[in-house]
Design a protein around this motif. Structure first.
Motif, PDB file in Angstrom:
ATOM      1  N   VAL A  16       0.862  -1.185   0.000  1.00 48.96           N
ATOM      2  CA  VAL A  16       0.000   0.000   0.000  1.00 48.96           C
ATOM      3  C   VAL A  16       0.896   1.233   0.000  1.00 48.96           C
ATOM      4  CG1 VAL A  16      -1.776   1.292   1.232  1.00 48.96           C
ATOM      5  CG2 VAL A  16      -1.791  -1.219   1.270  1.00 48.96           C
ATOM      6  N   ARG A  17       0.801   2.018  -1.054  1.00 52.46           N
ATOM      7  CA  ARG A  17       1.585   3.246  -1.137  1.00 52.46           C
ATOM      8  C   ARG A  17       0.735   4.422  -0.682  1.00 52.46           C
ATOM      9  NH1 ARG A  17       4.079   0.186  -5.181  1.00 52.46           N
ATOM     10  NH2 ARG A  17       6.369   0.391  -5.176  1.00 52.46           N
ATOM     11  N   LYS A  18       1.294   5.233   0.198  1.00 50.66           N
ATOM     12  CA  LYS A  18       0.551   6.376   0.724  1.00 50.66           C
ATOM     13  C   LYS A  18       1.526   7.485   1.109  1.00 50.66           C
ATOM     14  CE  LYS A  18      -1.459   4.055   4.066  1.00 50.66           C
ATOM     15  NZ  LYS A  18      -2.199   3.750   5.317  1.00 50.66           N
ATOM     16  N   ALA A  19       0.977   8.619   1.477  1.00 47.59           N
ATOM     17  CA  ALA A  19       1.802   9.782   1.821  1.00 47.59           C
ATOM     18  C   ALA A  19       2.321   9.670   3.245  1.00 47.59           C
ATOM     19  CB  ALA A  19       0.994  11.056   1.627  1.00 47.59           C
TER      20      ALA A  19
ATOM     21  N   LYS B  87       6.153   8.828   5.701  1.00 41.20           N
ATOM     22  CA  LYS B  87       7.597   9.018   5.648  1.00 41.20           C
ATOM     23  C   LYS B  87       8.372   7.704   5.744  1.00 41.20           C
ATOM     24  CE  LYS B  87       7.585  13.691   7.597  1.00 41.20           C
ATOM     25  NZ  LYS B  87       8.086  14.547   8.700  1.00 41.20           N
TER      26      LYS B  87
ATOM     27  N   ALA C   6       3.055  -0.908   4.222  1.00 43.88           N
ATOM     28  CA  ALA C   6       2.703   0.441   3.789  1.00 43.88           C
ATOM     29  C   ALA C   6       4.002   1.210   3.580  1.00 43.88           C
ATOM     30  CB  ALA C   6       1.830   1.126   4.837  1.00 43.88           C
TER      31      ALA C   6
ATOM     32  N   PRO D 107       6.115   4.804   1.609  1.00 39.72           N
ATOM     33  CA  PRO D 107       5.987   6.094   0.922  1.00 39.72           C
ATOM     34  C   PRO D 107       5.830   5.869  -0.586  1.00 39.72           C
ATOM     35  CG  PRO D 107       7.776   6.151   2.526  1.00 39.72           C
ATOM     36  CD  PRO D 107       7.336   4.713   2.424  1.00 39.72           C
ATOM     37  N   GLU D 108       5.201   6.780  -1.242  1.00 38.28           N
ATOM     38  CA  GLU D 108       4.832   6.607  -2.644  1.00 38.28           C
ATOM     39  C   GLU D 108       6.038   6.423  -3.567  1.00 38.28           C
ATOM     40  OE1 GLU D 108       2.532  10.108  -3.135  1.00 38.28           O
ATOM     41  OE2 GLU D 108       0.664   9.202  -2.386  1.00 38.28           O
ATOM     42  N   HIS D 109       7.212   6.921  -3.189  1.00 31.54           N
ATOM     43  CA  HIS D 109       8.368   6.875  -4.072  1.00 31.54           C
ATOM     44  C   HIS D 109       9.192   5.593  -3.944  1.00 31.54           C
ATOM     45  CE1 HIS D 109      10.055   8.333  -0.252  1.00 31.54           C
ATOM     46  NE2 HIS D 109      11.149   7.709  -0.626  1.00 31.54           N
TER      47      HIS D 109
ATOM     48  N   THR E  27      10.531   1.941  -4.348  1.00 33.49           N
ATOM     49  CA  THR E  27      10.433   0.974  -5.447  1.00 33.49           C
ATOM     50  C   THR E  27      10.122  -0.416  -4.923  1.00 33.49           C
ATOM     51  OG1 THR E  27      12.783   0.399  -5.366  1.00 33.49           O
ATOM     52  CG2 THR E  27      12.157   2.300  -6.724  1.00 33.49           C
ATOM     53  N   ASP E  28       9.624  -1.286  -5.812  1.00 33.84           N
ATOM     54  CA  ASP E  28       9.352  -2.673  -5.442  1.00 33.84           C
ATOM     55  C   ASP E  28      10.619  -3.379  -4.968  1.00 33.84           C
ATOM     56  OD1 ASP E  28       6.734  -2.298  -6.060  1.00 33.84           O
ATOM     57  OD2 ASP E  28       6.724  -3.563  -7.857  1.00 33.84           O
TER      58      ASP E  28
END
Length: 236
Positions: free
Chosen positions: A12-15, A17, A33, A35-37, A39-40
């Motif tokens: 789960v990517r979210k805003a 830190k 969970a 941060p959005e940036h 990588t897999d």
């Protein structure tokens, strides 16, 4: 979803830190969970570094006792405040009602022909009422100790958590299943969520607050994690 060493991991990517990894009962579902940036590949590396812990958690959940599906018939066992209660079903005219006797027996009064689902709703409505009598007392006890104040609280069934905290709204939610658990488990979860108003993350600062306010919190957590899981599919 990614797979790491044969383990399916929900991503789960979210805003946020920091990366947060968790393993949930009843089947050891792994969720991370991030941060959005992120990588897999970095997620895989993080999961690999925690593989031994993940497998230990999954093994513990596999060994955890589980209740069979409830039929709501006389003689059946139900839990309240960590204790086993025998159910006595009484069919009668009039309103549906549940009474807890000093012996620990639960008397369920229903009209003839009430469905299993109707009996379940009645019991969970009673569980909710019981929690609503206990939570305000705990808030009155712990808010001045921790130095925080909630705007509101709620009780609901939750699929993945025993409790949650909306820091912006200063509102906490407690899982309805806590009515089945020992009182110290309810207190631990409530304190846990109140501490999130001081520290959002489960970091060393958070644990330091927990150690200060509730030194035996780890014992309560272990008791909660070892208690019988309900049959319900939603329970994490």
């Amino acid at each position: 979803m990614i797979t790491v060493s044969g383990i399916d991991v929900q991503v789960v990517r979210k805003a946020i830190k920091n990366l947060h990894l968790a393993v949930y009962p009843p089947d050891g579902h792994v969720r991370v969970a991030v941060p959005e940036h992120v990588t897999d590949e970095n997620i895989r590396l993080a999961v690999i570094s925690k593989l031994s812990w993940i497998k230990r958690q999954q093994r513990d959940f596999k060994d955890q006792p589980r209740q069979s599906e409830r039929q709501y018939i006389s003689g059946e066992c139900h839990y309240f405040l960590g204790k086993r209660c025998r159910l006595e079903l009484i069919e009668r005219a009039g309103k549906h009602e549940i009474k807890l006797l000093q012996s620990g027996k639960l008397k369920m009064f229903v009209r003839r022909g009430t469905s299993t689902e109707g009996k379940e709703r009645l019991l969970y409505s009673w569980y909710r009422e019981q929690l609503k009598t206990r939570v305000p007392e705990l808030l009155e006890k712990w808010q001045p100790v921790i130095g925080v104040q909630v705007a509101d609280y709620g009780i609901k069934k939750m699929k993945t958590k025993w409790g949650s905290c909306s820091i912006e709204q200063r509102r906490i939610w407690l899982n309805l299943e806590l009515a089945k658990k020992s009182p110290e488990c309810l207190e631990y979860i409530l304190v846990h969520e109140l501490v999130h108003l001081l520290e959002r993350n489960h970091n060393d600062r958070f644990k330091g607050f927990m150690d200060t306010f509730l030194p035996k919190w780890r014992a309560a957590r272990d008791l909660l994690n070892k208690s019988p899981l309900g049959h319900e599919d939603w329970l994490y």
